[in-house]
Design a protein around this motif. Structure first.
Motif, PDB file in Angstrom:
ATOM      1  N   VAL A 119       8.647   2.952  -9.223  1.00  0.00           N
ATOM      2  CA  VAL A 119       8.935   3.880 -10.132  1.00  0.00           C
ATOM      3  C   VAL A 119       8.698   5.343  -9.588  1.00  0.00           C
ATOM      4  CG1 VAL A 119       8.382   2.447 -12.072  1.00  0.00           C
ATOM      5  CG2 VAL A 119       6.612   3.788 -11.222  1.00  0.00           C
ATOM      6  N   LYS A 120       9.108   6.321 -10.108  1.00  0.00           N
ATOM      7  CA  LYS A 120       9.008   7.821  -9.709  1.00  0.00           C
ATOM      8  C   LYS A 120       7.653   7.969 -10.029  1.00  0.00           C
ATOM      9  CE  LYS A 120      11.165  10.224 -13.322  1.00  0.00           C
ATOM     10  NZ  LYS A 120      12.280  11.141 -13.592  1.00  0.00           N
ATOM     11  N   ASN A 121       7.037   7.787 -11.041  1.00  0.00           N
ATOM     12  CA  ASN A 121       5.776   8.351 -11.231  1.00  0.00           C
ATOM     13  C   ASN A 121       4.885   7.481 -12.288  1.00  0.00           C
ATOM     14  OD1 ASN A 121       6.600   9.080 -13.798  1.00  0.00           O
ATOM     15  ND2 ASN A 121       7.283  11.131 -13.071  1.00  0.00           N
ATOM     16  N   LYS A 122       3.639   7.709 -12.437  1.00  0.00           N
ATOM     17  CA  LYS A 122       2.853   6.764 -13.373  1.00  0.00           C
ATOM     18  C   LYS A 122       3.354   6.782 -14.806  1.00  0.00           C
ATOM     19  CE  LYS A 122      -1.825   5.725 -15.179  1.00  0.00           C
ATOM     20  NZ  LYS A 122      -2.993   6.189 -15.560  1.00  0.00           N
ATOM     21  N   CYS A 123       3.957   7.895 -15.258  1.00  0.00           N
ATOM     22  CA  CYS A 123       4.440   8.052 -16.507  1.00  0.00           C
ATOM     23  C   CYS A 123       5.490   7.108 -16.609  1.00  0.00           C
ATOM     24  CB  CYS A 123       4.626   9.352 -16.933  1.00  0.00           C
ATOM     25  SG  CYS A 123       5.408   9.594 -18.668  1.00  0.00           S
ATOM     26  N   SER A 124       6.436   7.195 -15.785  1.00  0.00           N
ATOM     27  CA  SER A 124       7.724   6.396 -15.864  1.00  0.00           C
ATOM     28  C   SER A 124       7.303   4.907 -15.890  1.00  0.00           C
ATOM     29  CB  SER A 124       8.660   6.941 -14.988  1.00  0.00           C
ATOM     30  OG  SER A 124       8.431   6.704 -13.859  1.00  0.00           O
ATOM     31  N   GLY A 125       6.321   4.594 -15.044  1.00  0.00           N
ATOM     32  CA  GLY A 125       5.960   3.112 -15.053  1.00  0.00           C
ATOM     33  C   GLY A 125       5.226   2.598 -16.243  1.00  0.00           C
ATOM     34  N   CYS A 126       4.471   3.460 -16.722  1.00  0.00           N
ATOM     35  CA  CYS A 126       3.775   3.030 -17.975  1.00  0.00           C
ATOM     36  C   CYS A 126       4.808   2.791 -19.153  1.00  0.00           C
ATOM     37  CB  CYS A 126       2.468   4.044 -18.243  1.00  0.00           C
ATOM     38  SG  CYS A 126       1.063   3.865 -17.139  1.00  0.00           S
ATOM     39  N   LYS A 127       5.648   3.555 -19.302  1.00  0.00           N
ATOM     40  CA  LYS A 127       6.601   3.474 -20.460  1.00  0.00           C
ATOM     41  C   LYS A 127       7.221   2.157 -20.369  1.00  0.00           C
ATOM     42  CE  LYS A 127       9.420   6.586 -21.409  1.00  0.00           C
ATOM     43  NZ  LYS A 127      10.642   7.716 -21.325  1.00  0.00           N
ATOM     44  N   ILE A 128       7.439   1.555 -19.277  1.00  0.00           N
ATOM     45  CA  ILE A 128       8.128   0.040 -18.948  1.00  0.00           C
ATOM     46  C   ILE A 128       7.070  -1.020 -19.953  1.00  0.00           C
ATOM     47  CG2 ILE A 128       8.775  -1.626 -17.790  1.00  0.00           C
ATOM     48  CD1 ILE A 128       9.098   0.704 -15.455  1.00  0.00           C
ATOM     49  N   LYS A 129       7.802  -1.519 -20.999  1.00  0.00           N
ATOM     50  CA  LYS A 129       7.393  -2.551 -21.625  1.00  0.00           C
ATOM     51  C   LYS A 129       6.442  -3.941 -20.480  1.00  0.00           C
ATOM     52  CE  LYS A 129       7.676  -6.216 -24.868  1.00  0.00           C
ATOM     53  NZ  LYS A 129       8.673  -7.134 -25.862  1.00  0.00           N
ATOM     54  N   ASN A 130       5.201  -4.158 -20.768  1.00  0.00           N
ATOM     55  CA  ASN A 130       4.400  -4.990 -20.060  1.00  0.00           C
ATOM     56  C   ASN A 130       3.834  -4.430 -18.560  1.00  0.00           C
ATOM     57  OD1 ASN A 130       5.399  -6.653 -22.265  1.00  0.00           O
ATOM     58  ND2 ASN A 130       5.734  -8.295 -21.068  1.00  0.00           N
ATOM     59  N   VAL A 131       3.963  -3.303 -18.477  1.00  0.00           N
ATOM     60  CA  VAL A 131       3.247  -2.623 -17.269  1.00  0.00           C
ATOM     61  C   VAL A 131       2.087  -2.523 -17.715  1.00  0.00           C
ATOM     62  CG1 VAL A 131       3.156  -0.729 -15.591  1.00  0.00           C
ATOM     63  CG2 VAL A 131       5.543  -1.783 -16.145  1.00  0.00           C
ATOM     64  N   LEU A 132       1.168  -2.900 -16.587  1.00  0.00           N
ATOM     65  CA  LEU A 132      -0.351  -2.855 -17.102  1.00  0.00           C
ATOM     66  C   LEU A 132      -1.106  -1.568 -16.444  1.00  0.00           C
ATOM     67  CD1 LEU A 132      -2.805  -4.078 -18.659  1.00  0.00           C
ATOM     68  CD2 LEU A 132      -3.147  -5.426 -16.547  1.00  0.00           C
ATOM     69  N   TYR A 133      -0.568  -1.499 -15.078  1.00  0.00           N
ATOM     70  CA  TYR A 133      -1.082  -0.343 -14.286  1.00  0.00           C
ATOM     71  C   TYR A 133      -0.189  -0.082 -12.960  1.00  0.00           C
ATOM     72  CZ  TYR A 133      -2.594  -4.169 -10.997  1.00  0.00           C
ATOM     73  OH  TYR A 133      -2.484  -5.255 -10.135  1.00  0.00           O
ATOM     74  N   THR A 134      -0.564   1.044 -12.349  1.00  0.00           N
ATOM     75  CA  THR A 134       0.227   1.618 -11.110  1.00  0.00           C
ATOM     76  C   THR A 134      -0.564   1.994 -10.032  1.00  0.00           C
ATOM     77  OG1 THR A 134      -0.009   3.798 -11.782  1.00  0.00           O
ATOM     78  CG2 THR A 134       2.062   2.743 -12.746  1.00  0.00           C
ATOM     79  N   THR A 135      -0.059   1.692  -8.743  1.00  0.00           N
ATOM     80  CA  THR A 135      -0.602   2.047  -7.604  1.00  0.00           C
ATOM     81  C   THR A 135      -0.068   2.816  -6.811  1.00  0.00           C
ATOM     82  OG1 THR A 135       0.108   0.154  -6.474  1.00  0.00           O
ATOM     83  CG2 THR A 135      -2.028  -0.165  -7.521  1.00  0.00           C
ATOM     84  N   GLU A 136      -0.685   3.664  -5.819  1.00  0.00           N
ATOM     85  CA  GLU A 136      -0.025   4.725  -5.139  1.00  0.00           C
ATOM     86  C   GLU A 136       1.243   4.230  -4.137  1.00  0.00           C
ATOM     87  OE1 GLU A 136      -0.298   7.949  -4.853  1.00  0.00           O
ATOM     88  OE2 GLU A 136      -1.671   8.057  -6.561  1.00  0.00           O
ATOM     89  N   GLY A 137       2.166   4.947  -4.088  1.00  0.00           N
ATOM     90  CA  GLY A 137       3.112   4.387  -3.084  1.00  0.00           C
ATOM     91  C   GLY A 137       4.221   3.302  -3.672  1.00  0.00           C
ATOM     92  N   GLU A 138       4.989   2.799  -2.625  1.00  0.00           N
ATOM     93  CA  GLU A 138       5.865   1.941  -3.024  1.00  0.00           C
ATOM     94  C   GLU A 138       5.337   0.516  -3.069  1.00  0.00           C
ATOM     95  OE1 GLU A 138       9.779   1.800  -1.044  1.00  0.00           O
ATOM     96  OE2 GLU A 138       9.894   4.043  -1.401  1.00  0.00           O
ATOM     97  N   CYS A 139       5.595  -0.400  -3.721  1.00  0.00           N
ATOM     98  CA  CYS A 139       5.342  -1.802  -4.011  1.00  0.00           C
ATOM     99  C   CYS A 139       5.527  -2.698  -2.693  1.00  0.00           C
ATOM    100  CB  CYS A 139       6.188  -2.706  -5.008  1.00  0.00           C
ATOM    101  SG  CYS A 139       6.137  -1.844  -6.773  1.00  0.00           S
ATOM    102  N   PRO A 140       4.597  -3.555  -2.524  1.00  0.00           N
ATOM    103  CA  PRO A 140       4.480  -4.331  -1.232  1.00  0.00           C
ATOM    104  C   PRO A 140       5.721  -5.119  -1.075  1.00  0.00           C
ATOM    105  CG  PRO A 140       2.697  -4.830  -2.480  1.00  0.00           C
ATOM    106  CD  PRO A 140       3.184  -3.809  -3.305  1.00  0.00           C
ATOM    107  N   LYS A 141       6.101  -5.574   0.170  1.00  0.00           N
ATOM    108  CA  LYS A 141       7.282  -6.343   0.370  1.00  0.00           C
ATOM    109  C   LYS A 141       7.060  -7.718   0.454  1.00  0.00           C
ATOM    110  CE  LYS A 141      10.281  -2.707   1.728  1.00  0.00           C
ATOM    111  NZ  LYS A 141      10.566  -1.919   0.575  1.00  0.00           N
TER     112      LYS A 141
END
Length: 141
Positions: A119-141
């Motif tokens: 996601v582009k920032n914490k706010c946009s991630g937290c708005k998604i249903k069932n997202v519990l938390y965010t971490t820095e940078g892109e997701c691991p592959k």
């Protein structure tokens, strides 16, 4: 009878939630010592302070935390920035882009690792249903 059904329905909904918001009025409760460990979250100078408590009631009254997450804090990634209940209801996010990985809660059953979304920032991630938390940078592959 209707009141009993309504109460049981509300109790079931509260029990099934992963995140629980603490009262903002500083209420102190009589809490049981029944263990249902939670990670209590409070913010201090823009940083989340995490501490494990015996249960949500004790975290909210003794720990003076803002909200709790089911499970011990150690059960989650150390760098996890949990989504607060208020962040889940934000209508519009600021345009600031700071790449984050938004991790889903246990209700989402993923077939492959990671159970997350870029996601582009914490706010946009937290708005998604069932997202519990965010971490820095892109997701691991």
């Amino acid at each position: 009878m209707k009141k009993i059904i309504l109460f049981l329905t509300l109790a079931f909904l509260v029990a099934s939630q992963t995140v629980q918001e603490c009262p903002k009025d500083g209420s102190v409760f009589r809490c049981s010592s029944e263990p249902l460990e939670v990670c209590g979250i409070k913010s201090l100078n823009g940083q989340q302070i995490k501490e494990t408590f015996v249960n949500s009631c004790q975290a909210c009254s003794i720990g003076k935390v803002e909200f709790t997450i089911q499970g011990k804090c150690e059960d989650y990634l150390q760098e996890a920035q949990f989504c607060s209940p208020s962040e889940k209801h934000v209508q519009e996010c600021a345009g600031q882009i700071e790449s984050k990985c938004a991790w889903f809660d246990q209700q989402v059953k993923c077939l492959v690792y990671p159970c997350a979304l870029n996601v582009k920032n914490k706010c946009s991630g937290c708005k998604i249903k069932n997202v519990l938390y965010t971490t820095e940078g892109e997701c691991p592959k």
